[in-house]
Design a protein around this motif. Structure first.
Motif, PDB file in Angstrom:
ATOM      1  N   MET A   1       0.848  -1.167   0.000  1.00 35.38           N
ATOM      2  CA  MET A   1       0.000   0.000   0.000  1.00 35.38           C
ATOM      3  C   MET A   1       0.899   1.236   0.000  1.00 35.38           C
ATOM      4  N   GLY A   2       0.702   2.135  -0.948  1.00 41.59           N
ATOM      5  CA  GLY A   2       1.491   3.362  -1.043  1.00 41.59           C
ATOM      6  C   GLY A   2       0.946   4.450  -0.138  1.00 41.59           C
ATOM      7  N   ALA A   3       1.843   5.314   0.273  1.00 42.44           N
ATOM      8  CA  ALA A   3       1.441   6.438   1.131  1.00 42.44           C
ATOM      9  C   ALA A   3       0.924   7.584   0.264  1.00 42.44           C
ATOM     10  N   ASP A   4      -0.079   8.270   0.754  1.00 41.55           N
ATOM     11  CA  ASP A   4      -0.642   9.422   0.054  1.00 41.55           C
ATOM     12  C   ASP A   4      -0.061  10.729   0.586  1.00 41.55           C
ATOM     13  N   PHE A   5       1.086  10.663   1.216  1.00 41.82           N
ATOM     14  CA  PHE A   5       1.711  11.855   1.792  1.00 41.82           C
ATOM     15  C   PHE A   5       3.213  11.755   1.636  1.00 41.82           C
ATOM     16  N   THR A   6       3.892  12.876   1.816  1.00 37.09           N
ATOM     17  CA  THR A   6       5.352  12.894   1.842  1.00 37.09           C
ATOM     18  C   THR A   6       5.798  13.769   3.007  1.00 37.09           C
ATOM     19  N   PHE A   7       6.948  13.471   3.538  1.00 39.29           N
ATOM     20  CA  PHE A   7       7.523  14.314   4.581  1.00 39.29           C
ATOM     21  C   PHE A   7       8.298  15.436   3.914  1.00 39.29           C
ATOM     22  N   GLU A   8       8.179  16.646   4.423  1.00 40.67           N
ATOM     23  CA  GLU A   8       8.855  17.808   3.863  1.00 40.67           C
ATOM     24  C   GLU A   8      10.142  18.102   4.623  1.00 40.67           C
ATOM     25  N   ARG A   9       9.999  18.454   5.889  1.00 39.59           N
ATOM     26  CA  ARG A   9      11.118  18.770   6.762  1.00 39.59           C
ATOM     27  C   ARG A   9      10.559  18.896   8.172  1.00 39.59           C
ATOM     28  N   ILE A  10      11.426  18.959   9.144  1.00 39.96           N
ATOM     29  CA  ILE A  10      10.959  19.197  10.515  1.00 39.96           C
ATOM     30  C   ILE A  10      10.673  20.690  10.652  1.00 39.96           C
ATOM     31  N   ASP A  11       9.507  21.022  11.147  1.00 38.17           N
ATOM     32  CA  ASP A  11       9.130  22.422  11.357  1.00 38.17           C
ATOM     33  C   ASP A  11       9.862  23.007  12.559  1.00 38.17           C
ATOM     34  N   HIS A  12       9.916  22.246  13.647  1.00 38.11           N
ATOM     35  CA  HIS A  12      10.614  22.700  14.849  1.00 38.11           C
ATOM     36  C   HIS A  12      10.893  21.500  15.744  1.00 38.11           C
ATOM     37  N   VAL A  13      11.745  21.726  16.716  1.00 33.59           N
ATOM     38  CA  VAL A  13      12.034  20.754  17.761  1.00 33.59           C
ATOM     39  C   VAL A  13      11.648  21.403  19.075  1.00 33.59           C
ATOM     40  N   GLN A  14      11.018  20.643  19.968  1.00 38.33           N
ATOM     41  CA  GLN A  14      10.686  21.190  21.279  1.00 38.33           C
ATOM     42  C   GLN A  14      11.508  20.488  22.346  1.00 38.33           C
ATOM     43  N   LEU A  15      12.046  21.292  23.250  1.00 39.99           N
ATOM     44  CA  LEU A  15      12.760  20.797  24.416  1.00 39.99           C
ATOM     45  C   LEU A  15      12.022  21.255  25.666  1.00 39.99           C
ATOM     46  N   ASP A  16      12.100  20.460  26.712  1.00 37.75           N
ATOM     47  CA  ASP A  16      11.455  20.797  27.972  1.00 37.75           C
ATOM     48  C   ASP A  16      12.322  21.744  28.786  1.00 37.75           C
ATOM     49  N   ILE A  17      11.649  22.624  29.523  1.00 35.42           N
ATOM     50  CA  ILE A  17      12.319  23.516  30.468  1.00 35.42           C
ATOM     51  C   ILE A  17      11.453  23.609  31.727  1.00 35.42           C
ATOM     52  N   PRO A  18      12.045  23.971  32.866  1.00 37.26           N
ATOM     53  CA  PRO A  18      11.231  24.190  34.063  1.00 37.26           C
ATOM     54  C   PRO A  18      10.575  25.568  34.016  1.00 37.26           C
ATOM     55  N   ALA A  19       9.524  25.736  34.781  1.00 35.01           N
ATOM     56  CA  ALA A  19       8.858  27.037  34.875  1.00 35.01           C
ATOM     57  C   ALA A  19       9.856  28.082  35.354  1.00 35.01           C
ATOM     58  N   GLY A  20       9.804  29.255  34.739  1.00 33.38           N
ATOM     59  CA  GLY A  20      10.643  30.375  35.153  1.00 33.38           C
ATOM     60  C   GLY A  20      12.050  30.374  34.569  1.00 33.38           C
ATOM     61  N   ALA A  21      12.348  29.445  33.651  1.00 33.23           N
ATOM     62  CA  ALA A  21      13.707  29.344  33.100  1.00 33.23           C
ATOM     63  C   ALA A  21      13.874  30.100  31.774  1.00 33.23           C
ATOM     64  N   GLU A  22      12.896  30.903  31.399  1.00 35.80           N
ATOM     65  CA  GLU A  22      12.961  31.583  30.100  1.00 35.80           C
ATOM     66  C   GLU A  22      14.196  32.475  29.950  1.00 35.80           C
ATOM     67  N   ASP A  23      14.578  33.194  30.999  1.00 41.50           N
ATOM     68  CA  ASP A  23      15.753  34.063  30.891  1.00 41.50           C
ATOM     69  C   ASP A  23      17.033  33.260  30.677  1.00 41.50           C
ATOM     70  N   GLU A  24      17.144  32.104  31.325  1.00 41.89           N
ATOM     71  CA  GLU A  24      18.303  31.235  31.084  1.00 41.89           C
ATOM     72  C   GLU A  24      18.315  30.753  29.633  1.00 41.89           C
ATOM     73  N   CYS A  25      17.130  30.449  29.113  1.00 40.88           N
ATOM     74  CA  CYS A  25      17.023  30.017  27.715  1.00 40.88           C
ATOM     75  C   CYS A  25      17.422  31.148  26.770  1.00 40.88           C
ATOM     76  N   ARG A  26      16.972  32.346  27.054  1.00 44.27           N
ATOM     77  CA  ARG A  26      17.344  33.499  26.220  1.00 44.27           C
ATOM     78  C   ARG A  26      18.858  33.708  26.230  1.00 44.27           C
ATOM     79  N   ALA A  27      19.458  33.577  27.407  1.00 44.50           N
ATOM     80  CA  ALA A  27      20.904  33.765  27.520  1.00 44.50           C
ATOM     81  C   ALA A  27      21.658  32.759  26.663  1.00 44.50           C
ATOM     82  N   PHE A  28      21.166  31.529  26.584  1.00 44.26           N
ATOM     83  CA  PHE A  28      21.851  30.504  25.795  1.00 44.26           C
ATOM     84  C   PHE A  28      21.483  30.576  24.313  1.00 44.26           C
ATOM     85  N   TRP A  29      20.198  30.461  24.005  1.00 44.41           N
ATOM     86  CA  TRP A  29      19.773  30.340  22.606  1.00 44.41           C
ATOM     87  C   TRP A  29      19.977  31.631  21.822  1.00 44.41           C
TER      88      TRP A  29
END
Length: 130
Positions: free
Chosen positions: A1-29
């Motif tokens: 059975m053939g697939a009726d779809f194709t994969f294009e690319r990954i749109d994004h990757v998600q990583l987990d962070i703890p609450a309140g860590a946004e500033d640490e993420c900004r400093a790194f990313w």
């Protein structure tokens, strides 16, 4: 059975962070890696976290109540000038762990400020004939 779809690319990757860590993420990313922070849609912004883009790579950092850094699972981010990135990470105090086990590529692993594992790689130069 053939697939009726194709994969294009990954749109994004998600990583987990703890609450309140946004500033640490900004400093790194944004601060260390130089990615641009994206504005999250209001309904998603209320959940915390932050999003970044650099080149064709988009990383979403989402708040997880029982956060534990990902020590095995990781995004593999293809880069140009891998040595320059390694030098920058080292200059900012991030350990760069080179790995020579992937044929045809140069790569290393490092961790974000929260301990999530990250892989950066680039194609190895083609061997020259003597």
């Amino acid at each position: 059975m053939g697939a009726d779809f194709t994969f294009e690319r990954i749109d994004h990757v998600q990583l987990d962070i703890p609450a309140g860590a946004e500033d640490e993420c900004r400093a790194f990313w944004s601060g260390v890696l130089g990615m641009t922070e994206l504005e999250k849609p209001p309904v998603l912004k209320a959940r915390g976290g932050c999003w970044f883009r650099g080149g064709g790579v988009e990383v979403h950092l989402g708040v997880t109540p029982d956060f534990r850094p990902s020590r095995k699972g990781h995004p593999g981010i293809l880069v140009h000038s891998l040595d320059a990135l390694a030098a920058r990470l080292t200059a900012y105090g991030h350990e760069v762990r080179w790995d020579h086990d992937l044929p045809g590529h140069r790569r290393f692993h490092t961790d974000d400020r929260l301990g999530n594992r990250l892989e950066f790689l680039e194609p190895a130069p083609a061997p020259t004939e003597a």
